[in-house]
Design a protein around this motif. Structure first.
Motif, PDB file in Angstrom:
ATOM      1  N   ILE A   9       0.771  -1.217   0.133  1.00 28.86           N
ATOM      2  CA  ILE A   9      -0.025  -0.012  -0.016  1.00 28.86           C
ATOM      3  C   ILE A   9       0.946   1.158   0.018  1.00 28.86           C
ATOM      4  CG2 ILE A   9      -1.904   1.308   1.343  1.00 28.86           C
ATOM      5  CD1 ILE A   9      -2.580  -1.401   2.708  1.00 28.86           C
ATOM      6  N   THR A  10       1.969   1.364   0.868  1.00 27.20           N
ATOM      7  CA  THR A  10       2.833   2.204   0.958  1.00 27.20           C
ATOM      8  C   THR A  10       4.302   1.881   0.353  1.00 27.20           C
ATOM      9  OG1 THR A  10       3.285   1.827   3.079  1.00 27.20           O
ATOM     10  CG2 THR A  10       1.574   3.413   2.547  1.00 27.20           C
ATOM     11  N   TYR A  11       5.183   2.801   0.070  1.00 31.50           N
ATOM     12  CA  TYR A  11       6.499   2.415  -0.746  1.00 31.50           C
ATOM     13  C   TYR A  11       7.211   3.624  -0.736  1.00 31.50           C
ATOM     14  CZ  TYR A  11       4.627   3.066  -5.469  1.00 31.50           C
ATOM     15  OH  TYR A  11       4.119   3.383  -6.459  1.00 31.50           O
ATOM     16  N   PRO A  12       8.310   3.857   0.047  1.00 33.37           N
ATOM     17  CA  PRO A  12       9.077   5.261   0.153  1.00 33.37           C
ATOM     18  C   PRO A  12      10.128   4.900  -1.128  1.00 33.37           C
ATOM     19  CG  PRO A  12      10.008   3.710   1.941  1.00 33.37           C
ATOM     20  CD  PRO A  12       8.876   2.876   1.098  1.00 33.37           C
ATOM     21  N   ALA A  13      10.483   6.199  -1.789  1.00 34.37           N
ATOM     22  CA  ALA A  13      11.446   6.378  -2.876  1.00 34.37           C
ATOM     23  C   ALA A  13      11.604   7.809  -2.956  1.00 34.37           C
ATOM     24  CB  ALA A  13      11.048   5.534  -4.135  1.00 34.37           C
ATOM     25  N   HIS A  14      12.817   8.098  -3.516  1.00 30.96           N
ATOM     26  CA  HIS A  14      13.338   9.584  -4.055  1.00 30.96           C
ATOM     27  C   HIS A  14      12.838  10.510  -3.079  1.00 30.96           C
ATOM     28  CE1 HIS A  14      13.823   7.622  -7.776  1.00 30.96           C
ATOM     29  NE2 HIS A  14      12.620   7.277  -7.877  1.00 30.96           N
ATOM     30  N   TYR A  41      10.589  -0.423  -8.022  1.00 31.04           N
ATOM     31  CA  TYR A  41      11.849  -0.208  -6.922  1.00 31.04           C
ATOM     32  C   TYR A  41      11.551  -1.494  -6.175  1.00 31.04           C
ATOM     33  CZ  TYR A  41      10.633   4.690  -8.215  1.00 31.04           C
ATOM     34  OH  TYR A  41      10.303   5.948  -8.919  1.00 31.04           O
ATOM     35  N   GLY A  42      11.501  -2.481  -6.740  1.00 29.13           N
ATOM     36  CA  GLY A  42      11.319  -3.731  -5.965  1.00 29.13           C
ATOM     37  C   GLY A  42       9.937  -4.137  -5.163  1.00 29.13           C
ATOM     38  N   HIS A  43       9.139  -3.513  -5.252  1.00 29.16           N
ATOM     39  CA  HIS A  43       7.980  -3.593  -4.807  1.00 29.16           C
ATOM     40  C   HIS A  43       6.885  -4.162  -5.751  1.00 29.16           C
ATOM     41  CE1 HIS A  43       9.215  -1.255  -1.184  1.00 29.16           C
ATOM     42  NE2 HIS A  43       9.638  -0.394  -1.936  1.00 29.16           N
ATOM     43  N   LEU A  65       5.831  11.018   8.912  1.00 34.76           N
ATOM     44  CA  LEU A  65       5.657  11.533   7.571  1.00 34.76           C
ATOM     45  C   LEU A  65       6.309  12.774   7.354  1.00 34.76           C
ATOM     46  CD1 LEU A  65       1.731  10.799   7.551  1.00 34.76           C
ATOM     47  CD2 LEU A  65       3.401   9.701   6.311  1.00 34.76           C
ATOM     48  N   SER A  66       7.020  13.644   8.455  1.00 37.59           N
ATOM     49  CA  SER A  66       7.574  14.644   8.158  1.00 37.59           C
ATOM     50  C   SER A  66       8.989  14.479   7.669  1.00 37.59           C
ATOM     51  CB  SER A  66       7.911  15.242   9.689  1.00 37.59           C
ATOM     52  OG  SER A  66       8.825  14.476  10.411  1.00 37.59           O
ATOM     53  N   GLU A  67       9.367  13.096   7.332  1.00 38.45           N
ATOM     54  CA  GLU A  67      10.629  12.823   6.691  1.00 38.45           C
ATOM     55  C   GLU A  67      10.486  12.846   5.164  1.00 38.45           C
ATOM     56  OE1 GLU A  67      12.003   8.927   8.018  1.00 38.45           O
ATOM     57  OE2 GLU A  67      12.677   9.927  10.275  1.00 38.45           O
ATOM     58  N   PHE A  68       9.313  12.938   4.659  1.00 40.40           N
ATOM     59  CA  PHE A  68       9.076  12.820   3.573  1.00 40.40           C
ATOM     60  C   PHE A  68       8.891  14.176   2.680  1.00 40.40           C
ATOM     61  CE2 PHE A  68       8.078   8.726   4.873  1.00 40.40           C
ATOM     62  CZ  PHE A  68       8.913   7.926   4.149  1.00 40.40           C
ATOM     63  N   ASN A  69       9.187  14.359   1.453  1.00 39.43           N
ATOM     64  CA  ASN A  69       8.895  15.598   0.695  1.00 39.43           C
ATOM     65  C   ASN A  69       7.538  15.925   0.648  1.00 39.43           C
ATOM     66  OD1 ASN A  69      11.894  16.386   0.546  1.00 39.43           O
ATOM     67  ND2 ASN A  69      11.793  14.912  -1.267  1.00 39.43           N
ATOM     68  N   GLU A  70       6.842  14.569   0.021  1.00 35.60           N
ATOM     69  CA  GLU A  70       5.523  14.543  -0.316  1.00 35.60           C
ATOM     70  C   GLU A  70       5.020  13.196  -0.259  1.00 35.60           C
ATOM     71  OE1 GLU A  70       4.776  16.498  -4.119  1.00 35.60           O
ATOM     72  OE2 GLU A  70       6.494  15.138  -5.016  1.00 35.60           O
ATOM     73  N   VAL A  71       3.540  13.148   0.129  1.00 41.31           N
ATOM     74  CA  VAL A  71       2.879  11.744  -0.169  1.00 41.31           C
ATOM     75  C   VAL A  71       2.178  11.715  -1.305  1.00 41.31           C
ATOM     76  CG1 VAL A  71       1.100  10.257   0.648  1.00 41.31           C
ATOM     77  CG2 VAL A  71       2.680  11.413   2.478  1.00 41.31           C
ATOM     78  N   VAL A  72       2.371  10.717  -2.220  1.00 42.01           N
ATOM     79  CA  VAL A  72       1.979  10.837  -3.669  1.00 42.01           C
ATOM     80  C   VAL A  72       1.015   9.613  -3.880  1.00 42.01           C
ATOM     81  CG1 VAL A  72       2.777  10.872  -6.047  1.00 42.01           C
ATOM     82  CG2 VAL A  72       4.358  11.379  -4.380  1.00 42.01           C
TER      83      VAL A  72
END
Ligand code: SF4
Length: 208
Positions: A9-14, A41-43, A65-72
């Motif tokens: 459901i969620t995956y971090p990248a960039h 990205y392997g997901h 969530l403050s660690e990310f530039n944005e949620v997309v």
């Protein structure tokens, strides 16, 4: 909720956190990742079922969530196939001061003819919408994007994009640098409508 059971459901990248909430889509792009892979990205982005809003929020709760530039909202499908869920999750994110972007094929006017989708997205707090312009004209669009559910999907996508600009939401157009696509004409369309412009990477089989 077990994310292993539903799928990713969620995956971090960039520096961003990406949401994958549906595998449904309004078209059948010949360059779609699903034609040559089951994810990025392997997901693995194939969902066994669509997660409920509370399950998406539960998955978001695993991160600072403050660690990310944005949620997309993106993933292997068209996020606005689940407009009401996108609105609800966006409101939850904006209450936490998170920047929200939606990546979309831009068929919302056709999917929801009785609603002003751009206005609803603005009210929910969406910061940016990235529309897959994909091509410089309708004939090429129908050939590459194959909007099987709708006629005039290309024109409607551009009308929705104008709605986005009129609502004061930041708009970006993206294209793939494929042989049938006139990139410079696409750039002109972006300028005319008021969108930023990005050429996306493509790692699939050769398209002539
Ligand atoms: S809009 Fe996106 S998810 Fe839908 S078919 Fe095209 S590339 Fe695939």
């Amino acid at each position: 909720m077990n994310q292993d059971e539903i799928g990713t459901i969620t995956y971090p990248a960039h520096g961003n956190l990406y949401l994958n909430i549906t595998n449904r889509c309004t078209c059948n792009c010949i360059f779609c990742i699903k034609n040559y892979s089951d994810g990025v990205y392997g997901h693995n982005l194939i969902l066994s079922r669509e997660p409920e809003v509370r399950e998406v929020i539960e998955a978001l709760g695993n991160y600072d969530l403050s660690e990310f530039n944005e949620v997309v909202f993106t993933g292997l499908g068209e996020p606005l196939s689940r407009l009401d869920e996108v609105l609800e999750i966006t409101q939850w994110l904006k209450a936490r001061d998170v920047t929200v972007r939606i990546d979309t094929i831009g068929h919302a006017r056709l999917q929801y003819p009785g609603r002003n989708v751009a206005h609803e997205l603005k009210k929910a707090g969406v910061d940016e919408i990235s529309v897959s312009l994909n091509t410089h004209d309708e004939a090429t669009y129908d050939e590459l994007v194959q909007p099987r559910m709708y006629k005039n999907a290309y024109g409607s996508m551009k009308d929705f994009s104008r709605d986005v600009v009129n609502e004061g939401i930041k708009l970006r157009f993206t294209v793939l640098d494929l042989p049938p696509v006139d990139i410079e004409k696409c750039r002109e369309i972006a300028d005319e409508i008021g969108a930023e412009f990005k050429i996306r990477g493509y790692g699939g089989p050769v398209i002539n």
